[in-house]
Write an enzyme that holds these catalytic residues in place. Structure first.
Site, mmCIF file in Angstrom:
data_model
loop_
_atom_site.group_PDB
_atom_site.id
_atom_site.type_symbol
_atom_site.label_atom_id
_atom_site.label_comp_id
_atom_site.label_asym_id
_atom_site.label_seq_id
_atom_site.Cartn_x
_atom_site.Cartn_y
_atom_site.Cartn_z
ATOM 1 C CG ASP A 91 -1.801 1.180 1.347
ATOM 2 O OD1 ASP A 91 -2.051 1.844 0.317
ATOM 3 O OD2 ASP A 91 -2.274 1.460 2.464
ATOM 4 C CB SER A 94 -0.791 3.124 4.933
ATOM 5 O OG SER A 94 -0.566 1.789 4.485
ATOM 6 C CG ASN A 96 2.393 1.993 10.619
ATOM 7 O OD1 ASN A 96 2.004 3.100 10.273
ATOM 8 N ND2 ASN A 96 3.084 1.791 11.721
ATOM 9 C CD1 TRP A 98 -1.444 -2.772 9.582
ATOM 10 C CD2 TRP A 98 -2.431 -4.660 10.270
ATOM 11 N NE1 TRP A 98 -2.697 -2.818 9.015
ATOM 12 C CE2 TRP A 98 -3.326 -3.966 9.416
ATOM 13 C CE3 TRP A 98 -2.832 -5.871 10.815
ATOM 14 C CZ2 TRP A 98 -4.591 -4.459 9.109
ATOM 15 C CZ3 TRP A 98 -4.100 -6.369 10.504
ATOM 16 C CH2 TRP A 98 -4.970 -5.649 9.664
ATOM 17 C CE1 TYR A 134 -3.471 1.215 6.601
ATOM 18 C CE2 TYR A 134 -4.161 0.217 8.659
ATOM 19 C CZ TYR A 134 -3.177 0.485 7.733
ATOM 20 O OH TYR A 134 -1.910 0.026 7.932
ATOM 21 C CG ASP A 274 -3.615 4.806 -1.981
ATOM 22 O OD1 ASP A 274 -2.880 3.828 -1.744
ATOM 23 O OD2 ASP A 274 -4.555 5.141 -1.243
ATOM 24 C CB THR A 277 -7.517 3.729 -3.236
ATOM 25 O OG1 THR A 277 -7.249 4.115 -1.884
ATOM 26 C CG2 THR A 277 -8.940 4.113 -3.585
#
Length: 385
Positions: A91, A94, A96, A98, A134, A274, A277
C-alpha cells in the site's frame, strides 16, 4: 544463450532487485455483494474513503479499513524464524507493516493467518502499542521486531504491528491478512520505520526506488519490484513528477478534462498515487461533474451506472500532470458487472486547505507503470506496454 542467461541472473542478484508477484483476488466489496450484505453494510456504515488520509474525519463507532473494500492486488511475505506466511496489500497510501496475531480475538482474525511470536526464534517484543486508522476506524495492537522476507530480500529487525483488535465483523470478508505500507516515515503510526526505509538503509536494494505494474488480466502478471524498473512493461519513457509532499506519494495535477473541456481540478489540484485504493476518487462535486460528462447516472445504492453498450463511444478522461496528458480510456474507468456497468470514479469528502484532493488508485495505475523514487522524491509514470 545459456551463458548470457546465467550472466543475466548473476547481474540481477548483484543488483539487489526483487520482483514480488501480486495476485488479483476477489475484493471485499464483491464478497459482500455475493453474500447479499453490501447494501445493508453501506446503509449502516456511510463510506468515506477520505478518512484513510485524514483520520480525524473518522468516528470510533464504525468498523475499520472500510476503504479497503475494493482492493484486489495482494502479495505474499514471510515473517519470523521459521517463516510464517501472510498475504498483504502493498500500500503506497500508508507506511506501517502489520499482520493479525494470535492475540487477536476479533471475528476478522478467525479466518486469516495469525502471527505467533512464540514460534519465532528471532522475534523481539516491545511494550509499545500501535493504533492504525484506515477508513472509519482503527486496528490496535502491539509492536515487535522480527525478520521479514519480501521476495528474495530479508530485512532483519523489522518493526511491525501485531493486531489485537480489528473491530467490525465485515473484515471477515477481507481478502488480505495484513498491510505493508510503502509511503514515507512521516505518516507512520507510532514512529515505526517502514519496511522500504530499512531496505534502503541496510543497502538491500540497488536503487532507492520501487515500481508497480498492475495487470488488468484476471489471472495475474501484476508485481511490485523493489530496487529496480522493468522497462519491458511500459512504452516510451518515464515522465517524472516531483512530489508536492513527502508523506503520501502526493503530486500536483494541472487539470482534468474531457474532450478538451475542463470538468474538475480547475486551476490545479493535489493527488495521491495510491496502490491501496482501487477506485479513482475525488471531491464529490468534481466526481459528479465527471460522471455527468461521461453520461453516468446515480443508482439508488449510490453507485454510478452506465449503459454497457455505450462503452465504445465514451470519451477519454485526461489527467494533465506536470504538463503531460495521461488519458484514461473508457476501458479503464468502466467496471463491467453481470447485469450492468458502473464507473471506477468515487466521491470523497476531504476538507483540505490546499484545495481539491484526488486519489489516483488502481483505475489509474493499471494504465501507467508507476515508479516511486525515494532518492529523488518523485513519481515516474509511463503508459503500460
Amino acid at each position: 544463450m545459456k551463458w548470457l542467461l546465467l550472466l543475466g541472473l548473476v547481474a540481477l542478484s548483484q543488483c539487489r532487485v526483487t520482483k514480488v508477484p501480486l495476485k488479483k483476488v476477489k475484493s471485499m466489496r464483491q464478497n459482500l455483494k455475493e453474500h447479499g450484505l453490501l447494501e445493508k453494510y453501506l446503509e449502516k456504515h456511510p463510506y468515506n474513503l477520505g478518512t484513510k488520509y485524514f483520520p480525524d474525519l473518522a468516528t470510533h463507532m464504525l468498523p475499520p479499513l472500510q476503504n479497503y473494500m475494493d482492493l484486489e492486488y495482494m502479495g505474499t511475505i514471510y515473517i519470523g524464524t521459521p517463516q510464517q506466511q501472510f498475504t498483504v496489500l502493498f500500500d503506497t497510501g500508508s507506511s506501517n507493516l502489520w499482520v493479525p496475531s494470535v492475540y487477536c480475538s476479533s471475528e476478522a482474525c478467525s479466518n486469516h493467518n495469525l502471527f505467533n511470536p512464540q514460534q519465532s526464534s528471532t522475534f523481539q517484543a516491545t511494550s509499545q502499542s500501535v493504533s492504525i486508522t484506515y477508513g472509519t476506524g482503527s486496528m490496535t495492537g502491539i509492536l515487535g521486531y522480527d525478520t521479514v522476507q519480501v521476495g528474495n530480500i530479508q530485512v532483519t529487525n523489522q518493526i511491525f504491528g501485531l493486531s489485537e483488535t480489528e473491530p467490525g465483523s465485515f473484515l471477515y470478508y477481507a481478502p488480505f491478512d495484513g498491510i505493508l505500507g510503502l509511503a514515507y516515515p512521516s505518516i507512520s503510526s507510532s514512529g515505526a520505520t517502514p519496511v522500504f526505509d530499512n531496505m534502503m538503509s541496510e543497502g538491500l536494494v540497488s536503487q532507492d526506488l520501487f515500481s508497480v505494474f498492475l495487470s488488468s488480466d484476471e489471472q495475474g502478471g501484476s508485481f511490485v519490484m523493489f530496487g529496480g524498473v522493468d522497462t519491458s512493461y511500459y512504452s516510451g519513457s518515464l515522465n517524472w513528477v516531483p512530489l508536492s509532499s513527502e508523506s503520501y506519494w502526493q503530486i500536483t495535477v494541472d487539470s482534468i478534462t474531457v474532450n478538451g473541456q475542463s470538468v474538475a481540478c480547475s486551476g490545479g489540484c493535489q493527488a495521491i498515487v495510491d496502490t491501496g485504493t482501487s477506485m479513482l476518487a475525488g471531491p464529490p462535486n468534481g466526481i459528479a461533474n465527471l460522471q455527468y460528462y461521461i453520461g453516468a447516472s446515480q443508482a439508488s445504492n449510490g453507485e454510478y451506472v452506465i449503459n454497457c453498450n455505450a462503452i465504445n463511444s465514451l470519451p477519454n478522461v485526461v489527467f494533465t500532470i506536470n504538463g503531460i496528458g495521461f488519458p484514461l480510456p473508457p476501458s479503464a474507468y468502466i467496471i463491467q458487472g453481470q447485469s450492468y456497468c458502473t464507473t471506477g470514479f468515487q466521491g470523497i469528502n476531504i476538507p483540505t486547505q490546499s484545495g481539491e484532493l484526488w486519489i489516483l488508485g488502481d483505475v489509474f495505475i493499471r494504465q501507467y507503470y508507476s515508479v516511486f523514487d525515494r532518492a529523488n522524491n518523485q513519481v515516474g509514470l509511463a503508459p503500460v506496454a
